[in-house]
Scaffold this motif. Structure first.
Motif, PDB file in Angstrom:
ATOM      1  N   VAL A   1      58.789  32.828  10.328  1.00  0.00           N
ATOM      2  CA  VAL A   1      58.964  31.783   9.195  1.00  0.00           C
ATOM      3  C   VAL A   1      58.002  30.496   9.941  1.00  0.00           C
ATOM      4  N   SER A   2      57.245  29.868   9.154  1.00  0.00           N
ATOM      5  CA  SER A   2      56.471  28.833   9.662  1.00  0.00           C
ATOM      6  C   SER A   2      56.412  27.803   8.771  1.00  0.00           C
ATOM      7  N   ASP A   3      56.296  26.441   9.263  1.00  0.00           N
ATOM      8  CA  ASP A   3      56.475  25.275   8.179  1.00  0.00           C
ATOM      9  C   ASP A   3      55.030  24.550   8.877  1.00  0.00           C
ATOM     10  N   THR A   4      54.115  24.297   8.240  1.00  0.00           N
ATOM     11  CA  THR A   4      52.987  23.583   8.545  1.00  0.00           C
ATOM     12  C   THR A   4      53.187  22.069   8.174  1.00  0.00           C
ATOM     13  N   ALA A   5      54.298  21.576   7.620  1.00  0.00           N
ATOM     14  CA  ALA A   5      54.395  20.315   6.938  1.00  0.00           C
ATOM     15  C   ALA A   5      54.985  19.193   7.815  1.00  0.00           C
ATOM     16  N   GLY A   6      55.204  19.701   9.104  1.00  0.00           N
ATOM     17  CA  GLY A   6      56.020  18.733   9.832  1.00  0.00           C
ATOM     18  C   GLY A   6      56.139  19.097  11.357  1.00  0.00           C
TER      19      GLY A   6
END
Length: 466
Positions: A202-207
């Motif tokens: 799971v990746s989050d590129t927003a922070g």
């Protein structure tokens, strides 16, 4: 199998400054990409995952993989992550071993319950991007493709606001706008199929990169904002301190002759409101308080008899409210437009049946609460006229002489999340009772007590016995 880092070679192009600027910008974007969760199952176990149906095990297949081997299982799922996750991309390698008629192997995102989520599914002749809401499926995108057993496929499912997108082996399956599910965990699933899963990320590129919270996982992606309840006055409980069972002293009395309608906020200043009804179990009694959507009732002692307690017609907050003798129900949540309602602080005595009854939908949060001599702290209605998916979150409660903590209906996708529950003098207590919800006029069937199955979400350490 551990993924080996790739070496990226940037091409030399004309216009050195412009090229350097573009590369630096791209590198800056990459620097902020955060891996929020990953599991390649090389540790040999499914720690951090919760099972719902099927026969799951970590097995060897070149490397360690998560396998669901029962091809006849109607609905097998494993969930991981945080129920508050909103915007993220989940990817995994998936290898079907068999796909029966109408079957699939899938990757899930925003699983708010075991039957509500977004899904990227490998079928026998296609790959579909789907929205699943209480088991009802809407196809958001599809590509025709032969899906072969024994072959690994890389699935990627992205959720960002109302934009849902999926790809298989880098090829887009579709991108669509859908707002049916706002947040939820990740999952893997088989339906009349057997399959292996590996390299779940799971990746989050927003922070920025979050702080690690445990083996194989990290802190949650950005969560949806939660309505902030009005702070409780100092010394009256409900501020997050451990409940002690100490009962407040009334500051005065208010005579009640009929239902009090509340819109906005009613702060009773810890006066005792009394009385209405006959103290019996009839649900036809009028409530003492009726809260409009968005209303708050706070700092009230409800005397006995209390009629049918408090009715919440939509979202509501009940803060530092104390029921001397519940009678029928302390509060009933009737709203059908979704959203969150909150019980913060306060306490209740002598509920022959339930303290909190949930007839509508949405999520009820119960925190910092004390109850003594009760049947159930919470029950999602199992035989109301209308059937809904309901959720309850219980945190930091002290329950004395209690028979059940919560009761939910698994066939409608209900969930219960429990933390910091202390039970005292409650021999044989049921922590999370699971039922089959039925039509009005029938009696729900008790299935047993659940734990870590996607419906009843808690571990042994979340419950303390005294």
């Amino acid at each position: 199998m551990e993924a080996q880092p790739r070496r990226r070679r940037w091409p030399i192009v004309a216009g050195g400054v412009a090229a350097f600027t573009a590369v630096a910008a791209a590198a800056a974007q990459l620097a902020f990409a955060a891996t929020l969760f990953s599991d390649n199952f090389e540790d040999g176990d499914t720690g951090g995952w919760s099972k719902s149906g099927g026969t799951w095990a970590v097995v060897s297949d070149g490397s360690k993989v998560l396998s669901q081997s029962s091809s006849g299982s109607e609905n097998a799922r494993e969930f991981a992550g945080d129920a508050g996750w909103t915007n993220y991309t989940v990817s995994a390698r998936v290898k079907p071993a068999s796909i029966g008629s109408g079957g699939h192997a899938a990757l899930l995102a925003r699983a708010s319950s075991s039957t509500t989520f977004y899904r990227l599914a490998l079928l026998s002749g296609s790959v579909q991007l789907q929205a699943v809401n209480s088991g009802s499926v809407t196809v958001l995108g599809q590509v025709s493709r032969t899906v072969s057993t024994g072959t690994w496929y890389t699935l990627s499912l992205s959720v960002s606001g109302s934009t849902i997108a999926g790809s298989v082996d880098g090829t887009s399956v579709g991108s669509a706008t859908n707002s049916s599910v706002a947040k939820g965990r990740i999952g893997v699933q088989t339906v009349y199929a057997a399959a292996a899963f590996d390299d779940v990320t799971v990746s989050d590129t927003a922070g920025p990169t979050p702080t690690t919270t445990g083996p194989g996982s990290t802190a949650s992606p950005t969560k949806s904002p939660t309505p902030t309840p009005t702070p409780t006055p100092t010394g009256t409980g409900g501020g997050g301190s451990t409940p002690t069972g100490a009962w407040p002293t009334s500051t005065g009395s208010v005579t009640v002759s009929g239902t009090i309608s509340v819109s906005g906020t009613l702060d009773g200043g810890l006066k005792r409101y009394c009385c209405i009804g006959d103290g019996g179990q009839s649900e036809s009694q009028d409530p003492m308080f009726e809260l409009a959507d968005g209303a708050t009732l706070k700092n009230v002692i409800i005397g006995s008899p209390a009629g049918d307690g408090v009715h919440c017609l939509g979202r509501c907050t009940i803060q530092n409210v104390w029921w001397e003798d519940v009678g029928e129900d302390a509060a009933t949540f009737l709203g059908t437009s979704g959203g969150d309602s909150y019980v913060i602080g306060g306490g209740a005595r002598s509920a022959t049946d339930k303290v909190f009854q949930h007839n509508g939908n949405g999520t009820v949060h119960i925190s910092d609460f004390y109850a003594s001599g009760i049947g159930k702290l919470y029950r999602g209605c199992g035989n109301c006229t209308n059937h809904y998916e309901r959720h309850v979150v219980v945190d930091n409660v002290l329950l004395v002489s209690t028979k059940y903590v919560v009761g939910i209906n698994t066939n409608w996708g209900d969930t219960a999340t429990l933390t910091r529950v202390v039970v005292q003098s409650s021999s044989g207590i049921h922590i999370c009772a699971e039922y089959t919800g039925v039509a009005k006029g029938s009696e729900p069937k008790y299935l047993g007590d659940g734990q870590g199955d996607g419906h009843c979400n808690f571990s042994a350490s979340d419950i303390t016995y005294k």
